[in-house]
Design a protein around this motif. Sequence first.
Motif, PDB file in Angstrom:
ATOM      1  N   MET A  36      36.980  65.824 132.757  1.00 35.04           N
ATOM      2  CA  MET A  36      37.340  67.149 132.276  1.00 35.04           C
ATOM      3  C   MET A  36      37.779  67.073 130.820  1.00 35.04           C
ATOM      4  N   ALA A  37      38.531  66.036 130.463  1.00 38.78           N
ATOM      5  CA  ALA A  37      39.002  65.889 129.091  1.00 38.78           C
ATOM      6  C   ALA A  37      37.830  65.679 128.140  1.00 38.78           C
ATOM      7  N   ASP A  38      36.792  64.917 128.583  1.00 34.86           N
ATOM      8  CA  ASP A  38      35.612  64.705 127.737  1.00 34.86           C
ATOM      9  C   ASP A  38      34.902  66.015 127.442  1.00 34.86           C
ATOM     10  N   LYS A  39      34.820  66.870 128.438  1.00 31.50           N
ATOM     11  CA  LYS A  39      34.146  68.154 128.252  1.00 31.50           C
ATOM     12  C   LYS A  39      34.876  68.996 127.210  1.00 31.50           C
ATOM     13  N   LYS A  40      36.193  68.990 127.241  1.00 31.87           N
ATOM     14  CA  LYS A  40      36.973  69.771 126.289  1.00 31.87           C
ATOM     15  C   LYS A  40      36.832  69.209 124.875  1.00 31.87           C
ATOM     16  N   GLU A  41      36.741  67.890 124.725  1.00 31.49           N
ATOM     17  CA  GLU A  41      36.580  67.269 123.418  1.00 31.49           C
ATOM     18  C   GLU A  41      35.233  67.611 122.786  1.00 31.49           C
ATOM     19  N   ASN A  42      34.204  67.845 123.582  1.00 31.79           N
ATOM     20  CA  ASN A  42      32.870  68.138 123.080  1.00 31.79           C
ATOM     21  C   ASN A  42      32.634  69.612 122.803  1.00 31.79           C
ATOM     22  N   GLN A  43      33.640  70.457 123.028  1.00 26.65           N
ATOM     23  CA  GLN A  43      33.485  71.884 122.779  1.00 26.65           C
ATOM     24  C   GLN A  43      33.566  72.166 121.293  1.00 26.65           C
ATOM     25  N   LEU A  44      32.800  73.149 120.848  1.00 33.92           N
ATOM     26  CA  LEU A  44      32.801  73.567 119.456  1.00 33.92           C
ATOM     27  C   LEU A  44      33.318  74.990 119.391  1.00 33.92           C
ATOM     28  N   ASN A  45      34.338  75.211 118.616  1.00 34.18           N
ATOM     29  CA  ASN A  45      34.911  76.540 118.444  1.00 34.18           C
ATOM     30  C   ASN A  45      34.166  77.215 117.298  1.00 34.18           C
ATOM     31  N   ILE A  46      33.435  78.266 117.595  1.00 26.83           N
ATOM     32  CA  ILE A  46      32.640  78.970 116.599  1.00 26.83           C
ATOM     33  C   ILE A  46      33.293  80.301 116.278  1.00 26.83           C
ATOM     34  N   GLU A  47      33.503  80.546 114.995  1.00 24.35           N
ATOM     35  CA  GLU A  47      34.105  81.805 114.545  1.00 24.35           C
ATOM     36  C   GLU A  47      33.022  82.719 114.004  1.00 24.35           C
ATOM     37  N   LEU A  48      33.053  83.967 114.409  1.00 21.76           N
ATOM     38  CA  LEU A  48      32.112  84.976 113.933  1.00 21.76           C
ATOM     39  C   LEU A  48      32.914  86.079 113.259  1.00 21.76           C
ATOM     40  N   THR A  49      32.839  86.128 111.927  1.00 22.55           N
ATOM     41  CA  THR A  49      33.597  87.137 111.195  1.00 22.55           C
ATOM     42  C   THR A  49      32.940  88.506 111.357  1.00 22.55           C
ATOM     43  N   GLU A  50      33.696  89.552 111.082  1.00 27.56           N
ATOM     44  CA  GLU A  50      33.185  90.920 111.254  1.00 27.56           C
ATOM     45  C   GLU A  50      31.950  91.188 110.411  1.00 27.56           C
ATOM     46  N   ASP A  51      31.966  90.786 109.140  1.00 28.56           N
ATOM     47  CA  ASP A  51      30.829  91.076 108.267  1.00 28.56           C
ATOM     48  C   ASP A  51      29.580  90.321 108.710  1.00 28.56           C
ATOM     49  N   VAL A  52      29.720  89.107 109.197  1.00 26.60           N
ATOM     50  CA  VAL A  52      28.569  88.361 109.692  1.00 26.60           C
ATOM     51  C   VAL A  52      28.104  88.939 111.027  1.00 26.60           C
ATOM     52  N   ALA A  53      29.020  89.389 111.852  1.00 28.73           N
ATOM     53  CA  ALA A  53      28.677  89.954 113.161  1.00 28.73           C
ATOM     54  C   ALA A  53      27.817  91.211 113.031  1.00 28.73           C
ATOM     55  N   GLU A  54      27.959  91.935 111.920  1.00 29.59           N
ATOM     56  CA  GLU A  54      27.132  93.128 111.698  1.00 29.59           C
ATOM     57  C   GLU A  54      25.661  92.777 111.579  1.00 29.59           C
ATOM     58  N   GLY A  55      25.363  91.579 111.126  1.00 27.60           N
ATOM     59  CA  GLY A  55      23.978  91.140 110.989  1.00 27.60           C
ATOM     60  C   GLY A  55      23.323  91.707 109.744  1.00 27.60           C
ATOM     61  N   THR A  56      22.129  91.223 109.467  1.00 31.49           N
ATOM     62  CA  THR A  56      21.324  91.680 108.348  1.00 31.49           C
ATOM     63  C   THR A  56      19.930  91.974 108.868  1.00 31.49           C
ATOM     64  N   TYR A  57      19.461  93.208 108.687  1.00 32.45           N
ATOM     65  CA  TYR A  57      18.135  93.576 109.166  1.00 32.45           C
ATOM     66  C   TYR A  57      17.063  92.953 108.284  1.00 32.45           C
ATOM     67  N   SER A  58      16.035  92.414 108.905  1.00 32.50           N
ATOM     68  CA  SER A  58      14.908  91.828 108.191  1.00 32.50           C
ATOM     69  C   SER A  58      13.624  92.191 108.921  1.00 32.50           C
ATOM     70  N   ASN A  59      12.594  92.579 108.156  1.00 34.50           N
ATOM     71  CA  ASN A  59      11.304  92.849 108.774  1.00 34.50           C
ATOM     72  C   ASN A  59      10.199  91.989 108.166  1.00 34.50           C
ATOM     73  N   LEU A  60      10.608  90.955 107.422  1.00 29.74           N
ATOM     74  CA  LEU A  60       9.654  89.999 106.863  1.00 29.74           C
ATOM     75  C   LEU A  60      10.369  88.668 106.695  1.00 29.74           C
ATOM     76  N   ALA A  61       9.719  87.597 107.087  1.00 29.34           N
ATOM     77  CA  ALA A  61      10.264  86.253 106.881  1.00 29.34           C
ATOM     78  C   ALA A  61       9.203  85.411 106.195  1.00 29.34           C
ATOM     79  N   ILE A  62       9.638  84.657 105.212  1.00 28.49           N
ATOM     80  CA  ILE A  62       8.747  83.731 104.522  1.00 28.49           C
ATOM     81  C   ILE A  62       9.315  82.335 104.745  1.00 28.49           C
ATOM     82  N   ILE A  63       8.453  81.443 105.210  1.00 32.16           N
ATOM     83  CA  ILE A  63       8.890  80.083 105.517  1.00 32.16           C
ATOM     84  C   ILE A  63       8.170  79.114 104.597  1.00 32.16           C
ATOM     85  N   THR A  64       8.944  78.269 103.919  1.00 34.76           N
ATOM     86  CA  THR A  64       8.386  77.202 103.095  1.00 34.76           C
ATOM     87  C   THR A  64       9.039  75.894 103.530  1.00 34.76           C
ATOM     88  N   HIS A  65       8.417  74.794 103.133  1.00 33.63           N
ATOM     89  CA  HIS A  65       9.001  73.507 103.515  1.00 33.63           C
ATOM     90  C   HIS A  65       8.650  72.429 102.496  1.00 33.63           C
TER      91      HIS A  65
END
Length: 102
Positions: free
Chosen positions: A1-30
Amino acid sequence: MADKKENQLNIELTEDVAEGTYSNLAIITHSNTEFVLDFIRVMPGIPKAKVKSRIILTPEHAKRLLHALDDNVAKYEAANGQIDTRDEPPFPMNFGGPTAQA
Protein backbone atom coordinates in the motif's frame (compact mmCIF):
# COMPACT_ATOMS: atom_id res chain seq x y z
CA MET A 1 0.00 0.00 0.00
CA ALA A 2 2.85 2.38 0.83
CA ASP A 3 4.46 1.72 -2.59
CA LYS A 4 1.24 2.64 -4.34
CA LYS A 5 1.06 5.96 -2.49
CA GLU A 6 4.70 6.77 -3.33
CA ASN A 7 4.03 6.28 -7.06
CA GLN A 8 1.08 8.69 -7.13
CA LEU A 9 1.46 11.96 -9.00
CA ASN A 10 -0.41 15.00 -7.75
CA ILE A 11 -1.52 16.99 -10.81
CA GLU A 12 -2.72 20.57 -10.45
CA LEU A 13 -5.11 22.06 -12.99
CA THR A 14 -5.38 25.83 -12.71
CA GLU A 15 -8.59 27.64 -13.66
CA ASP A 16 -7.18 29.30 -16.78
CA VAL A 17 -5.76 26.01 -18.09
CA ALA A 18 -8.98 24.16 -17.21
CA GLU A 19 -10.89 26.47 -19.58
CA GLY A 20 -8.95 24.95 -22.46
CA THR A 21 -8.06 26.44 -25.82
CA TYR A 22 -10.20 25.75 -28.88
CA SER A 23 -8.32 24.54 -31.95
CA ASN A 24 -9.62 23.44 -35.34
CA LEU A 25 -6.25 22.91 -37.02
CA ALA A 26 -3.10 21.12 -35.88
CA ILE A 27 0.25 21.16 -37.62
CA ILE A 28 2.76 18.51 -36.64
CA THR A 29 6.48 18.73 -37.39
CA HIS A 30 9.37 16.66 -36.13
CA SER A 31 13.12 16.38 -35.94
CA ASN A 32 15.20 13.41 -34.87
CA THR A 33 14.78 14.44 -31.22
CA GLU A 34 11.29 15.94 -30.87
CA PHE A 35 7.76 16.27 -32.21
CA VAL A 36 6.16 19.72 -32.26
CA LEU A 37 2.36 20.01 -32.23
CA ASP A 38 1.03 23.48 -33.06
CA PHE A 39 -2.66 24.02 -32.34
CA ILE A 40 -4.31 26.80 -34.33
CA ARG A 41 -7.75 28.41 -34.42
CA VAL A 42 -8.84 29.27 -37.97
CA MET A 43 -11.79 31.65 -38.30
CA PRO A 44 -13.86 31.97 -41.50
CA GLY A 45 -13.11 35.07 -43.55
CA ILE A 46 -9.93 35.87 -41.64
CA PRO A 47 -6.80 35.17 -43.72
CA LYS A 48 -4.45 35.02 -40.73
CA ALA A 49 -4.43 32.51 -37.89
CA LYS A 50 -2.22 32.39 -34.82
CA VAL A 51 -0.80 29.37 -33.07
CA LYS A 52 -2.75 29.20 -29.81
CA SER A 53 -0.73 26.44 -28.18
CA ARG A 54 2.49 24.53 -28.90
CA ILE A 55 3.32 21.17 -27.35
CA ILE A 56 6.81 19.70 -27.72
CA LEU A 57 7.22 15.95 -27.15
CA THR A 58 9.99 13.40 -27.27
CA PRO A 59 9.47 10.73 -29.96
CA GLU A 60 8.63 8.20 -27.23
CA HIS A 61 5.95 10.46 -25.72
CA ALA A 62 4.59 11.24 -29.21
CA LYS A 63 4.11 7.51 -29.81
CA ARG A 64 2.44 7.11 -26.41
CA LEU A 65 0.12 10.00 -27.29
CA LEU A 66 -0.69 8.36 -30.63
CA HIS A 67 -1.67 5.12 -28.88
CA ALA A 68 -3.67 6.97 -26.20
CA LEU A 69 -5.58 8.95 -28.86
CA ASP A 70 -6.23 5.79 -30.87
CA ASP A 71 -7.57 4.04 -27.76
CA ASN A 72 -9.79 6.99 -26.81
CA VAL A 73 -11.16 7.44 -30.34
CA ALA A 74 -12.02 3.73 -30.44
CA LYS A 75 -13.85 4.02 -27.10
CA TYR A 76 -15.67 7.16 -28.28
CA GLU A 77 -16.79 5.47 -31.51
CA ALA A 78 -17.92 2.36 -29.63
CA ALA A 79 -20.19 4.56 -27.51
CA ASN A 80 -21.23 7.20 -30.08
CA GLY A 81 -20.75 5.75 -33.55
CA GLN A 82 -18.21 6.31 -36.27
CA ILE A 83 -16.63 9.78 -36.49
CA ASP A 84 -17.15 11.17 -39.99
CA THR A 85 -13.90 12.49 -41.44
CA ARG A 86 -13.73 14.09 -44.85
CA ASP A 87 -10.89 14.14 -47.36
CA GLU A 88 -11.22 17.91 -47.71
CA PRO A 89 -10.50 20.35 -44.85
CA PRO A 90 -13.47 21.15 -42.59
CA PHE A 91 -13.24 24.82 -43.62
CA PRO A 92 -12.35 26.54 -46.90
CA MET A 93 -8.64 27.15 -47.24
CA ASN A 94 -8.97 30.19 -49.54
CA PHE A 95 -9.85 32.41 -46.53
CA GLY A 96 -10.98 35.34 -48.64
CA GLY A 97 -13.88 36.80 -46.75
CA PRO A 98 -17.18 37.48 -48.45
CA THR A 99 -16.85 39.32 -51.73
CA ALA A 100 -18.51 42.71 -51.94
CA GLN A 101 -21.55 43.02 -54.15
CA ALA A 102 -23.13 46.19 -55.50
